[in-house]
Design a protein around this motif. Structure first.
Motif, short mmCIF file in Angstrom:
data_model
loop_
_atom_site.label_atom_id
_atom_site.label_comp_id
_atom_site.label_asym_id
_atom_site.label_seq_id
_atom_site.Cartn_x
_atom_site.Cartn_y
_atom_site.Cartn_z
N ASP A 169 -74.21 -8.13 -53.71
CA ASP A 169 -73.88 -7.93 -52.31
C ASP A 169 -74.57 -6.68 -51.78
OD1 ASP A 169 -72.57 -7.45 -49.84
OD2 ASP A 169 -70.80 -8.50 -50.55
N SER A 182 -73.69 -4.96 -49.25
CA SER A 182 -72.79 -4.04 -48.55
C SER A 182 -72.72 -2.69 -49.25
CB SER A 182 -71.40 -4.64 -48.43
OG SER A 182 -70.84 -4.91 -49.70
N ASP A 228 -77.13 -11.27 -46.81
CA ASP A 228 -75.91 -10.69 -47.35
C ASP A 228 -76.06 -10.22 -48.79
OD1 ASP A 228 -74.49 -11.18 -45.00
OD2 ASP A 228 -74.03 -13.23 -45.64
N GLU A 229 -77.01 -10.80 -49.53
CA GLU A 229 -77.14 -10.46 -50.93
C GLU A 229 -78.59 -10.60 -51.38
OE1 GLU A 229 -74.34 -13.24 -52.54
OE2 GLU A 229 -75.83 -14.85 -52.68
#
Length: 408
Positions: A24, A26, A175-176
């Protein structure tokens, strides 16, 4: 006895790259470093256009180029300033012919504008501005998608991720990212004589410095250390500890218990095993070596002398771990000239601890070259590789050298 190259090629050939996994983004966006140092297993393609909107490349005034075509220093063109557009402005604005908008770098261009006059070419007016130079259509404008279009590759496969890759990854709208994971390394030192760091050793005891050193080397090489343990001098003790750490490791490194003595716990633990070999390698330091598997996990059994352990880790374990991580197995080397004569044992490839001169181009040996000598190890800056057929290293000779700084 195996040559150094034979043994290194044997252990490296036994390694297989770890299965890729998706990570991920994030964490990277929050400033965490989980991705750094990992190899991309698949190309990363952007899901969005970059830049995402047409914007100004400079502080200045958004204009129609035709409105300022006659502007020059001695005959400026005067235009009313409709307003100001700062970076981050989300309004949908338009430019009427014969006017201009004051605009900041990175701010969205108003509809109808086709150029930006940099503020240095004006008097900087806020309500009415004097423009002293003509600009061509497209001046100081960054058009939507001029960097990349959706579907464009921003980071190819096989790239080791560095801080410079993060802006492209984070801005790509994905996102990844699929990477080869960091190899998990467990470190086990063997010997009843060992006491943990921080304790004062008694008669016949020594502080276990190998395990912290090997763990630090693994970390510096970009691996993840999952366990640092000690085992006693019995086969059962060794196998028990190794079995415990194997479940959470992709690679196990041990130190000690591989020599020719009567009580060598690593040899005793794997006696008769079809999956483990103990060999002699024509190198100095680090002649006794062991390699095999335990429940499918590769195990490197390194000699217990600290210098031998360090050298063995760098020339055998580090290349193996780099294969697991999808990287080139060979550590970087440089060439350096010899500034001071020394001798090397016949028939054995020597890895001599050396220091660089101030210009970084010539090397000198430091301290004794025995595998137990810690003072010279602490002061060394590199390992000079002396071929097995060389018994005397001459001044002016050029050697390949493994720098000990920045080995990741």
């Amino acid at each position: 006895m195996l040559t150094f190259d034979e043994y290194q090629q044997r252990v490296v050939a036994a390694m297989r790259q770890l299965p890729p996994r998706a990570v991920d983004l994030s964490g990277a966006a929050a400033g965490e470093a989980d991705l750094l140092g990992l190899m991309t297993a698949q190309p990363v393609r952007t899901a969005v256009a970059l830049p995402g909107f047409t914007n100004s490349a400079m502080d200045g005034y958004a204009v129609l180029a035709a409105d300022v075509a006659s502007a020059r220093e001695d005959a400026p063109v005067s235009l009313p300033v409709v307003g100001e557009i700062p970076a981050g402005d989300t309004r949908s604005l338009k430019l009427a012919p014969g006017s201009c908008w004051r605009i900041m770098t990175g701010a969205p261009l108003p509809e109808g504008a086709d150029a930006v006059v940099q503020v240095e070419l004006t008097d900087g007016g806020l309500q009415q501005v004097q423009i002293r130079e003509a600009v061509e259509t497209g001046r100081a404008i960054r058009h939507r998608g001029e960097d990349v279009q959706p579907g464009d590759e921003v980071v190819p496969a096989g790239v080791r991720l560095r801080p410079r890759h993060l802006p492209a990854l984070i801005s790509a709208g994905v996102d990844e990212v699929t990477v080869v994971p960091r190899p998990r390394v467990a470190v086990v030192s063997t010997g009843d004589e060992l006491v943990e760091p921080g304790r004062r050793p008694g008669h016949g005891q020594v502080v276990d410095s190998n395990a912290p050193m090997l763990a630090a080397l693994a970390t510096e090489c970009g691996f993840e250390v999952t366990a640092v343990r000690r085992a006693g001098d019995t086969a059962d003790a060794v196998r028990s500890v190794l079995s415990e750490v194997a479940a959470e490791a992709d690679l196990i490194v041990t130190s000690g218990g591989v020599s020719a003595g009567a009580f060598e716990p690593m040899k005793l633990a794997f006696e008769g095993s079809d999956h483990f070999d103990f060999v002699k390698v024509a190198m100095q330091p680090g002649k006794p070596q062991g390699f095999g598997t335990l429940d499918g996990t590769p195990v490197f059994a390194l000699p217990g002398n600290p210098v031998s352990s360090l050298v063995s880790f760098l020339v055998f374990v580090a290349p193996a771990g780099r294969v697991l991580a999808g990287r080139d197995p060979q550590l970087p080397t440089v060439e350096a000239a010899v500034a001071e004569r020394w001798t090397s044992p016949p028939g054995r490839q020597q890895f001599a601890r050396v220091v660089f001169d101030e210009d970084g181009r010539v090397v000198r040996p430091i301290g004794g070259q025995g595998s137990h000598v810690l003072g010279g190890l602490a002061g060394s800056q590199a390992l000079a590789i002396v071929p097995a057929d060389t018994t005397e290293v001459a001044v002016g000779e050029t050697l390949r050298v493994i720098p000990l700084e920045g080995i990741a």
